[in-house]
Write a protein that holds these residues in place. Structure first.
Motif, PDB file in Angstrom:
ATOM      1  N   LEU A 258      40.766  43.199  42.118  1.00  7.39           N
ATOM      2  CA  LEU A 258      40.244  42.381  41.023  1.00  7.39           C
ATOM      3  C   LEU A 258      40.156  40.918  41.440  1.00  7.39           C
ATOM      4  O   LEU A 258      39.155  40.247  41.169  1.00  7.39           O
ATOM      5  N   TYR A 259      41.198  40.408  42.121  1.00  6.08           N
ATOM      6  CA  TYR A 259      41.175  39.010  42.561  1.00  6.08           C
ATOM      7  C   TYR A 259      40.020  38.770  43.534  1.00  6.08           C
ATOM      8  O   TYR A 259      39.309  37.755  43.440  1.00  6.08           O
ATOM      9  N   ASN A 260      39.825  39.693  44.468  1.00  5.04           N
ATOM     10  CA  ASN A 260      38.745  39.537  45.445  1.00  5.04           C
ATOM     11  C   ASN A 260      37.381  39.560  44.769  1.00  5.04           C
ATOM     12  O   ASN A 260      36.475  38.798  45.133  1.00  5.04           O
TER      13      ASN A 260
ATOM     14  N   VAL B  87      33.040  41.995  34.091  1.00  2.00           N
ATOM     15  CA  VAL B  87      32.569  41.060  33.060  1.00  2.00           C
ATOM     16  C   VAL B  87      33.728  40.599  32.185  1.00  2.00           C
ATOM     17  O   VAL B  87      33.853  39.416  31.847  1.00  2.00           O
ATOM     18  N   LEU B  88      34.609  41.556  31.812  1.00  2.30           N
ATOM     19  CA  LEU B  88      35.772  41.197  31.001  1.00  2.30           C
ATOM     20  C   LEU B  88      36.668  40.210  31.734  1.00  2.30           C
ATOM     21  O   LEU B  88      37.163  39.238  31.139  1.00  2.30           O
ATOM     22  N   ALA B  89      36.885  40.440  33.024  1.00  2.36           N
ATOM     23  CA  ALA B  89      37.745  39.548  33.803  1.00  2.36           C
ATOM     24  C   ALA B  89      37.166  38.144  33.881  1.00  2.36           C
ATOM     25  O   ALA B  89      37.881  37.147  33.725  1.00  2.36           O
TER      26      ALA B  89
ATOM     27  N   LEU C  12      47.454  38.062  34.150  1.00  2.00           N
ATOM     28  CA  LEU C  12      47.344  38.544  32.780  1.00  2.00           C
ATOM     29  C   LEU C  12      46.035  39.283  32.561  1.00  2.00           C
ATOM     30  O   LEU C  12      45.978  40.241  31.777  1.00  2.00           O
ATOM     31  N   VAL C  13      44.976  38.877  33.251  1.00  2.81           N
ATOM     32  CA  VAL C  13      43.707  39.597  33.167  1.00  2.81           C
ATOM     33  C   VAL C  13      43.883  41.026  33.650  1.00  2.81           C
ATOM     34  O   VAL C  13      43.394  41.986  33.027  1.00  2.81           O
TER      35      VAL C  13
END
Length: 685
Positions: free
Chosen positions: A167-169, A131-133, A145-146
């Motif tokens: 995270l990117y996926n 959710v933060l990302a 940066l995330v």
């Protein structure tokens, strides 16, 4: 986990097989290996046996190890027939899952302490991090940066529980899931929801015969109200590469009484033809209740120019001076010509002064006078020469830099791979940011006063109470220079006209003529500052002091400046009433009833009001047809056609020499008018 022995594992009991997997995975995380789900036995539709193994169990199939004729590099081997496993079965008597076999030995090296987050079964993006990302990425924060923010929040890379690739996926999966029912359908539904929350919201969609989205236009009620107040000047521009469909983004912008950029509407189009721009302008006219444009500034694109001439033939069209200068640099390579060209462009005085300056320029550069571009640009002189534009109101704007400033912000947070819904989200964030800045300026105007004491104290105090802070700062510059000017001569020119010759001290050969009309109580100066910008010039101020006038005449207060102040005062009074009405249901009903029964005619009856001119600048109004009804698209809209092109990165174009370049750049920097390379010192008003 470190105190659990093999005997403890054999005595373990679990309510579900998922509980068993979770426990074994946590055990594996502590030990330093990854877990994979293996075979399961299903009897009568119910799972009876499960086996969880080490991720290094078994070996890779031979078809994946054949290195001949491979198009991709083979992945590294990770499987080595590791025997470690956990077998569980369902016990009907206990109604629980029990362990029937456990092997704790491995035939490979285990991961070191703190490195388990690199193993597959332990690399997970938690819900809070996901959710933060998404929230940070929606605000324009880069993915890298995330990840850095998540690591900093967690305390370490290991505590983050995932790698950057995970995270990117996850973020990409969330994007795909969001538009699973269609990008265009989601945008349409999103704008429909905005229409429910904002009854004045205007949206129009156009589709082709395949029901593919081709054009999209939207404007909320606040933007429409801003246009009614400050729509006498419009900046019209488009930008590219803002979405995955390469649909140009069209920005309708202007400038408000705080001298800030304000957005009136936005549109996406599948191409940049004359028909597309005409569609955008006609839709804009329908959204703004048929209020036609007075003045418009563009970059000189032929399609935009023709569309404006067809839809708004009586509007005053001005070319962005930065683009005109760039075209001069590109098309004329004679040293010194561009400097003289810019001096002629900003030549002060009537058109005769420009014509004289232009003739002198062509005499000095005889070879340039024969070029086709010079002839063509001269034919458009009424669209870029200051002498021909000095009597038209442009709020002090000479270029498209306000649209370009919006585009520059859009380019920072908007990438070419964005979906339409992501693009709309980011544009709405930009609009909220602009409006918050205006709210901040309103508060500063209300809560602060200028520390500078003007020469004409009474007029200065009136202006400070009437204008916004930015407007007063601009007007104060005229008050500051007023003492340098004196009225040398005055004479009557007719029954109601008095003319004053105003000179700057020690400059008697360059007088400005101020004309005063007794009947209309109006002033007019040959410098045309009020007509162009909306503020009184230093010459008229000198006449006011000379004739002992203590207050600004009503004719010298632009409608767009005084309206905002009166609106603000009414909002302050109404806020107390609304707060009182919110204290109970009965009060709320009472206030709503009074508002519903409000009749402007009855309230205004008996008041001797001074009518506010509908057209204070004297523009000829263009008759417009009634607002056409909005066209509703079909229920199911197909996403626009994507031009995927060839695979791989784009090829680099060969670098052209300076004389081979064409004027294709359409980006106008905010400091374009400084023109330091020309040493002209010209500054945009």
């Amino acid at each position: 986990m470190g105190e659990i022995s093999d005997e403890d594992m054999l005595r373990a009991r679990f309510n579900t097989d998922e509980d068993a997997y979770f426990f074994y995975n946590e055990y594996a995380k502590f030990k330093g290996f990854s877990v994979r789900k293996d075979h399961k036995t299903v009897v009568d539709g119910r799972t009876r046996r499960r086996r969880f193994i080490c991720s290094c169990a078994s070996v890779r199939e031979r078809k994946w190890t054949n290195l001949h004729k491979r198009r991709k590099k083979a992945r590294r081997l990770t499987r080595c027939n590791c025997p470690a496993a956990l077998n569980i079965v369902y016990d009907d008597e206990l109604n629980m899952w029990t362990v029937r076999g456990f092997m704790s030995q491995h035939n490979h090296v285990l991961a070191p302490s703190g490195g388990s987050h690199f193993l597959r079964s332990h690399r997970k993006v938690s819900l809070s991090n996901a959710v933060l990302a998404q929230n940070l990425y929606a605000l324009g924060v880069s993915k890298k940066l995330v990840m850095d923010i998540i690591i900093s929040k967690s305390g370490s890379h290991a505590a983050a529980g995932c790698t950057a690739r995970d995270l990117y996926n996850q973020m990409n999966r969330a994007r795909v899931e969001r538009i699973i029912d269609g990008d265009a359908n989601l945008v349409n539904s999103f704008l429909e929801d905005m229409n429910v929350r904002d009854p004045g919201f205007f949206k129009k969609i156009q589709v082709n015969e395949k029901k593919q989205l081709t054009k999209l236009f939207w404007s909320d009620s606040q933007s429409q109200e801003d246009y009614k107040l400050f729509g006498d000047v419009l900046m019209f521009d488009s930008t590219y590469r803002t979405n995955r469909y390469d649909m140009p983004l069209v920005v309708f912008a202007g400038v408000n009484n705080h001298r800030h950029t304000v957005i009136y509407a936005l549109a996406l189009m599948n191409n940049e033809t004359i028909d597309s721009y005409e569609w955008a302008l006609k839709t804009f006219l329908a959204a703004m209740d048929g209020i036609a444009l007075k003045s418009v500034i563009t970059d000189g694109d032929a399609a935009i120019r023709n569309a404006i001439e067809n839809v708004f033939p009586k509007s005053k069209h001005r070319l962005c001076v930065w683009h005109v200068v760039q075209n001069a640099i590109t098309n004329v390579w004679t040293d010194g010509f561009v400097k003289g060209f810019v001096e002629a462009m900003f030549c002060k005085g009537p058109p005769d002064a420009f014509e004289k300056k232009w003739a002198e320029l062509l005499i000095e550069y005889k070879t340039v006078a024969e070029q086709k571009w010079v002839h063509n640009i001269y034919e458009k002189k009424e669209m870029w020469a200051e002498a021909y534009l000095r009597e038209y109101f442009f709020a002090g704007c000479r270029s498209n830099q306000r649209c370009e400033s919006i585009n520059s912000v859009v380019r920072v947070c908007v990438k070419s791979g964005l979906s339409l819904i992501e693009l709309v989200d980011k544009l709405l964030q930009k609009i909220r940011h602009i409006r918050y800045r205006d709210f901040e300026a309103e508060v500063n105007t209300t809560m602060t006063r200028s520390a500078q004491i003007p020469n004409l104290t009474l007029i200065g105090e009136q202006a400070e109470a009437l204008y916004t802070r930015a407007g007063y700062e601009y007007f104060f510059k005229q008050l500051l220079h007023e003492p340098s000017y004196v009225v040398n001569e005055s004479y009557e020119d007719g029954e109601d006209i008095i003319k004053y010759l105003v000179n700057r001290h020690m400059h008697p050969n360059a007088p400005a003529t101020v004309e005063y009309n007794r009947e209309k109580d109006a002033y007019n100066c040959t410098c045309k500052l009020f007509e162009r910008v909306g503020f009184l010039c230093r010459h008229i101020l000198a006449v006011l002091k000379h004739t002992h006038v203590k207050a600004l005449p009503k004719s010298c207060i632009l409608h767009r400046l005084g309206f905002g102040l009166r609106l603000k005062e009414l909002e302050e009074y109404s806020r107390d009433l609304f707060m009182w009405g919110c204290e109970s249901v009965q009060r709320c009903t009472m206030v709503k009833g009074h508002i519903a029964a409000f009749d402007k005619g009855e309230v205004a009856q008996g008041f001797d009001e001074t009518p506010v001119p509908e057209n204070p600048l004297g523009f000829e109004e263009e008759p417009v047809a009634s607002t056409p009804p909005q066209s509703f698209p079909p229920d199911n809209i197909v996403d626009p056609q994507r031009d995927l092109g060839r695979r791989g990165g784009p090829r680099r174009a060969k670098r052209k020499m300076f004389h081979q370049r064409t004027s294709t750049r359409r980006t106008c920097p905010s400091n374009y008018l400084s023109l330091d390379f020309l040493n002209l010192g010209l500054v945009c008003l």
